[in-house]
Write a protein that holds these residues in place. Structure first.
Motif, PDB file in Angstrom:
ATOM      1  N   ASP A   1      -8.473  -1.678  21.005  1.00  0.00           N
ATOM      2  CA  ASP A   1      -7.008  -3.312  19.903  1.00  0.00           C
ATOM      3  C   ASP A   1      -5.757  -2.275  19.634  1.00  0.00           C
ATOM      4  O   ASP A   1      -5.005  -3.627  20.240  1.00  0.00           O
ATOM      5  CB  ASP A   1      -7.782  -2.517  18.530  1.00  0.00           C
ATOM      6  CG  ASP A   1      -9.690  -3.341  18.721  1.00  0.00           C
ATOM      7  OD1 ASP A   1      -9.794  -3.545  19.633  1.00  0.00           O
ATOM      8  OD2 ASP A   1     -10.291  -2.837  17.588  1.00  0.00           O
ATOM      9  N   ALA A   2      -5.306  -1.691  19.364  1.00  0.00           N
ATOM     10  CA  ALA A   2      -3.911  -1.318  19.062  1.00  0.00           C
ATOM     11  C   ALA A   2      -3.053  -1.563  20.345  1.00  0.00           C
ATOM     12  O   ALA A   2      -1.824  -2.243  20.168  1.00  0.00           O
ATOM     13  CB  ALA A   2      -3.524  -0.100  18.544  1.00  0.00           C
ATOM     14  N   GLU A   3      -3.499  -0.760  21.646  1.00  0.00           N
ATOM     15  CA  GLU A   3      -2.689  -1.046  23.059  1.00  0.00           C
ATOM     16  C   GLU A   3      -2.509  -2.740  23.009  1.00  0.00           C
ATOM     17  O   GLU A   3      -1.413  -3.158  23.504  1.00  0.00           O
ATOM     18  CB  GLU A   3      -3.281  -0.519  23.673  1.00  0.00           C
ATOM     19  CG  GLU A   3      -2.747   1.278  23.647  1.00  0.00           C
ATOM     20  CD  GLU A   3      -3.691   2.099  24.879  1.00  0.00           C
ATOM     21  OE1 GLU A   3      -4.294   1.524  25.336  1.00  0.00           O
ATOM     22  OE2 GLU A   3      -2.766   3.304  24.559  1.00  0.00           O
ATOM     23  N   MET A   4      -3.673  -3.273  22.823  1.00  0.00           N
ATOM     24  CA  MET A   4      -3.627  -5.047  23.060  1.00  0.00           C
ATOM     25  C   MET A   4      -3.217  -5.784  22.144  1.00  0.00           C
ATOM     26  O   MET A   4      -2.003  -6.429  22.939  1.00  0.00           O
ATOM     27  CB  MET A   4      -5.052  -5.525  22.626  1.00  0.00           C
ATOM     28  CG  MET A   4      -4.906  -6.691  23.762  1.00  0.00           C
ATOM     29  SD  MET A   4      -6.538  -7.958  23.388  1.00  0.00           S
ATOM     30  CE  MET A   4      -7.742  -7.073  21.915  1.00  0.00           C
TER      31      MET A   4
ATOM     32  N   TYR B   1      -2.367  -0.014   9.056  1.00  0.00           N
ATOM     33  CA  TYR B   1      -0.875  -0.204   9.843  1.00  0.00           C
ATOM     34  C   TYR B   1      -2.100  -1.065  11.114  1.00  0.00           C
ATOM     35  O   TYR B   1      -0.258  -2.466  11.570  1.00  0.00           O
ATOM     36  CB  TYR B   1      -0.571   0.748  10.620  1.00  0.00           C
ATOM     37  CG  TYR B   1       0.351   1.615   9.858  1.00  0.00           C
ATOM     38  CD1 TYR B   1       0.763   1.216   8.754  1.00  0.00           C
ATOM     39  CD2 TYR B   1      -0.494   3.100   9.876  1.00  0.00           C
ATOM     40  CE1 TYR B   1       1.571   2.283   8.342  1.00  0.00           C
ATOM     41  CE2 TYR B   1       0.710   4.057   8.890  1.00  0.00           C
ATOM     42  CZ  TYR B   1       1.396   3.753   7.997  1.00  0.00           C
ATOM     43  OH  TYR B   1       1.748   4.363   7.882  1.00  0.00           O
ATOM     44  N   TYR B   2      -2.436  -1.196  11.559  1.00  0.00           N
ATOM     45  CA  TYR B   2      -3.783  -2.460  12.344  1.00  0.00           C
ATOM     46  C   TYR B   2      -3.379  -3.420  11.475  1.00  0.00           C
ATOM     47  O   TYR B   2      -2.953  -4.654  12.403  1.00  0.00           O
ATOM     48  CB  TYR B   2      -5.057  -1.881  12.996  1.00  0.00           C
ATOM     49  CG  TYR B   2      -5.626  -2.585  13.849  1.00  0.00           C
ATOM     50  CD1 TYR B   2      -4.528  -2.862  14.905  1.00  0.00           C
ATOM     51  CD2 TYR B   2      -6.410  -3.781  13.285  1.00  0.00           C
ATOM     52  CE1 TYR B   2      -6.039  -3.781  16.380  1.00  0.00           C
ATOM     53  CE2 TYR B   2      -6.883  -4.564  14.004  1.00  0.00           C
ATOM     54  CZ  TYR B   2      -6.355  -4.921  15.636  1.00  0.00           C
ATOM     55  OH  TYR B   2      -7.609  -5.801  16.050  1.00  0.00           O
ATOM     56  N   HIS B   3      -3.775  -3.926  10.499  1.00  0.00           N
ATOM     57  CA  HIS B   3      -3.839  -4.473  10.330  1.00  0.00           C
ATOM     58  C   HIS B   3      -2.913  -5.616   9.944  1.00  0.00           C
ATOM     59  O   HIS B   3      -2.686  -6.535   9.829  1.00  0.00           O
ATOM     60  CB  HIS B   3      -4.702  -5.361   9.100  1.00  0.00           C
ATOM     61  CG  HIS B   3      -6.173  -4.279   8.974  1.00  0.00           C
ATOM     62  ND1 HIS B   3      -6.542  -3.663   8.912  1.00  0.00           N
ATOM     63  CD2 HIS B   3      -7.267  -5.101   9.518  1.00  0.00           C
ATOM     64  CE1 HIS B   3      -7.624  -3.415   8.888  1.00  0.00           C
ATOM     65  NE2 HIS B   3      -8.374  -4.164   9.252  1.00  0.00           N
TER      66      HIS B   3
ATOM     67  N   ILE C   1       1.046  -1.073  -0.124  1.00  0.00           N
ATOM     68  CA  ILE C   1       0.455  -0.303   0.078  1.00  0.00           C
ATOM     69  C   ILE C   1       0.472   1.562   0.350  1.00  0.00           C
ATOM     70  O   ILE C   1       1.816   1.239   0.646  1.00  0.00           O
ATOM     71  CB  ILE C   1      -0.567   0.208   1.210  1.00  0.00           C
ATOM     72  CG1 ILE C   1      -2.072  -1.406   1.443  1.00  0.00           C
ATOM     73  CG2 ILE C   1      -1.669   1.061   0.898  1.00  0.00           C
ATOM     74  CD1 ILE C   1      -2.758  -1.356   2.431  1.00  0.00           C
ATOM     75  N   GLN C   2       0.592   2.391  -0.802  1.00  0.00           N
ATOM     76  CA  GLN C   2       1.016   3.210  -0.684  1.00  0.00           C
ATOM     77  C   GLN C   2       1.065   4.982   0.237  1.00  0.00           C
ATOM     78  O   GLN C   2      -0.814   4.796  -0.323  1.00  0.00           O
ATOM     79  CB  GLN C   2       1.460   3.533  -2.082  1.00  0.00           C
ATOM     80  CG  GLN C   2       1.378   3.113  -3.270  1.00  0.00           C
ATOM     81  CD  GLN C   2       1.495   3.370  -4.566  1.00  0.00           C
ATOM     82  OE1 GLN C   2       0.429   2.962  -5.312  1.00  0.00           O
ATOM     83  NE2 GLN C   2       2.649   3.266  -5.234  1.00  0.00           N
TER      84      GLN C   2
ATOM     85  N   ALA D   1       1.662  -1.062  15.168  1.00  0.00           N
ATOM     86  CA  ALA D   1      -0.055  -1.373  16.417  1.00  0.00           C
ATOM     87  C   ALA D   1       0.334  -0.033  16.888  1.00  0.00           C
ATOM     88  O   ALA D   1      -0.646   0.845  16.899  1.00  0.00           O
ATOM     89  CB  ALA D   1       0.567  -1.906  17.190  1.00  0.00           C
ATOM     90  N   ASP D   2       1.886   0.472  16.983  1.00  0.00           N
ATOM     91  CA  ASP D   2       1.534   2.067  17.484  1.00  0.00           C
ATOM     92  C   ASP D   2       1.372   2.926  16.628  1.00  0.00           C
ATOM     93  O   ASP D   2       1.235   4.161  16.927  1.00  0.00           O
ATOM     94  CB  ASP D   2       3.048   2.207  17.864  1.00  0.00           C
ATOM     95  CG  ASP D   2       3.798   3.283  18.244  1.00  0.00           C
ATOM     96  OD1 ASP D   2       3.049   3.880  19.181  1.00  0.00           O
ATOM     97  OD2 ASP D   2       4.429   3.665  18.510  1.00  0.00           O
TER      98      ASP D   2
END
Length: 406
Positions: free
Chosen positions: A220-223, A182-184, A171-172, A202-203
């Motif tokens: 979700d991200a912090e987990m 970024y999460y995925h 991805i651009q 995740a960060d």
């Protein structure tokens, strides 16, 4: 420029020829040119054609011009995971037939695939993805990157984590202004046991979610970030982080998130061989999940294993739970859980030979095929210990060599 597209759409919808539509108004040839945007025309002619078709052209024009705005809003709602609004917009767009003749039809189909994936309708999503892939060369740069994102999410939904990374990494950023991906990526890297990359992405996703004030997605991200952290000796810092996440879920009234956090906290206790708290947290997670869902089966497998290894419940009681899990997995045709619950059934019946035979011949090849890194590593350690105990030296050495290389 939209008038011709609208007239053509409704003419074809009502199965009227150009000559039939134009009778007493203008020639079929003139209508053909109007539909192909190749001629000037008097407003009176278009008004008469619209009247014959029974449409309000001004209303249809307004709908067509607002399509991109509605699609962009739908995309934002999907990112925010506002499920009720997401469903409402989906219903609205389903009845907006002019999308099919708009220049945003590919964007609509991509978002439709994304929506289907969020509803766990992966087979339907794949049909749309394949249709779009055939015309990928015609997509706008933004839509092309959205296709990569949707494809990555599709692979994640099918637990094919290795294949998910390739389109997501392609991805651009300068074209695709949706850092949610970024999460995925973080999920994919976590699932193949790449903690540094998982924490990094995740960060980055956490920063994005904070920027749009979406605190559910921040959780979700912090987990994911918390799971990647190494032990602090007595495990207290990790426990504190999980407790903060649980509190955050309660404050946001997010039981599904809370179920995930509880499951991951249970696993952290499980891998430290603290089976009593592991079993307790797995049970708490189960109470918040749909019994027919894959997340429920995942927590059930953990609950049974931790309860068995901690001698917390009788084997026959756990075997009944395992058989129920296996039955659900078979109904869902979920190969992962079919294998996991078959293994547990052998384990609870103390059928050691059958357990390891099934693990080597059936389960491990399936884990390898789909890239379940944790299960692959766990299976190889189990096989090494079994082969060593039963004096199958050559097999034990072969497994040991693989473990050392890993």
């Amino acid at each position: 420029m939209y008038e011709g597209k609208i007239i053509k759409f409704y003419r074809e919808k009502y199965q009227i020829t150009q000559e039939q539509l134009g009778k007493g108004i203008c020639s079929g040839t003139h209508i053909s040119k109007i539909e192909r945007l190749q001629t000037e025309y008097a407003p009176e002619i278009v008004a008469l054609l619209s009247q014959r078709l029974g449409i309000n052209l001004e209303h249809e024009m307004k709908n067509l011009k607002n399509i991109k705005m509605r699609l962009n809003h739908w995309h934002n709602v999907i990112i925010m995971q506002l499920f009720e609004e997401m469903d409402t917009i989906h219903e609205e767009l389903e009845h907006l037939e002019l999308i099919k003749v708009s220049e945003y039809v590919n964007l609509y189909n991509l978002l439709q695939a994304r929506y289907l994936l969020m509803k766990n309708r992966t087979d339907e999503a794949l049909i749309l993805i394949k249709v779009i892939q055939k015309i990928e060369h015609k997509l706008t740069p933004y839509d092309s990157n959205l296709l990569k994102h949707v494809l990555g999410i599709y692979y994640l939904a099918n637990q094919d984590y290795l294949n998910a990374i390739q389109p997501l990494k392609a991805i651009q950023d300068e074209v695709y202004n949706n850092p949610e991906y970024y999460y995925h990526l973080a999920v994919a890297y976590h699932s193949i046991e790449s903690p540094i990359m998982a924490y990094f992405y995740a960060d980055k996703s956490r920063q994005f979610f904070k920027g749009i004030n979406n605190y559910i997605r921040v959780i979700d991200a912090e987990m994911i970030m918390t799971i990647q952290l190494k032990d602090d000796g007595d495990f207290t810092e990790t426990i504190k982080r999980f407790e903060n996440l649980i509190q955050g879920c309660e404050l946001c009234n997010a039981p599904h998130r809370k179920a995930k956090v509880l499951h991951n906290l249970a696993y952290e206790y499980y891998r430290r061989k603290k089976f009593e708290p592991a079993s307790r947290y797995y049970k708490d997670s189960l109470s918040l999940k749909d019994k027919e869902s894959s997340p429920y089966l995942l927590s059930l497998e953990g609950y049974i294993r931790s309860s068995f290894l901690g001698c917390l419940l009788p084997p026959d009681e756990l075997l009944q739970l395992a058989k129920e899990g296996l039955e659900t997995a078979i109904q869902k045709n979920d190969l992962l859980y079919i294998n996991l619950f078959n293994l547990i059934c052998y384990l609870l019946q103390f059928k050691e030979h059958e357990y390891y035979e099934y693990l080597y011949d059936r389960a491990l090849p399936m884990f390898k095929k789909f890239g379940f890194v944790y299960l692959i590593h766990r299976s190889k350690k189990e096989l090494f210990n079994y082969y060593s105990k039963t004096n199958q030296t050559s097999k034990a050495l072969k497994i040991a060599e693989v473990l050392i290389n890993h």
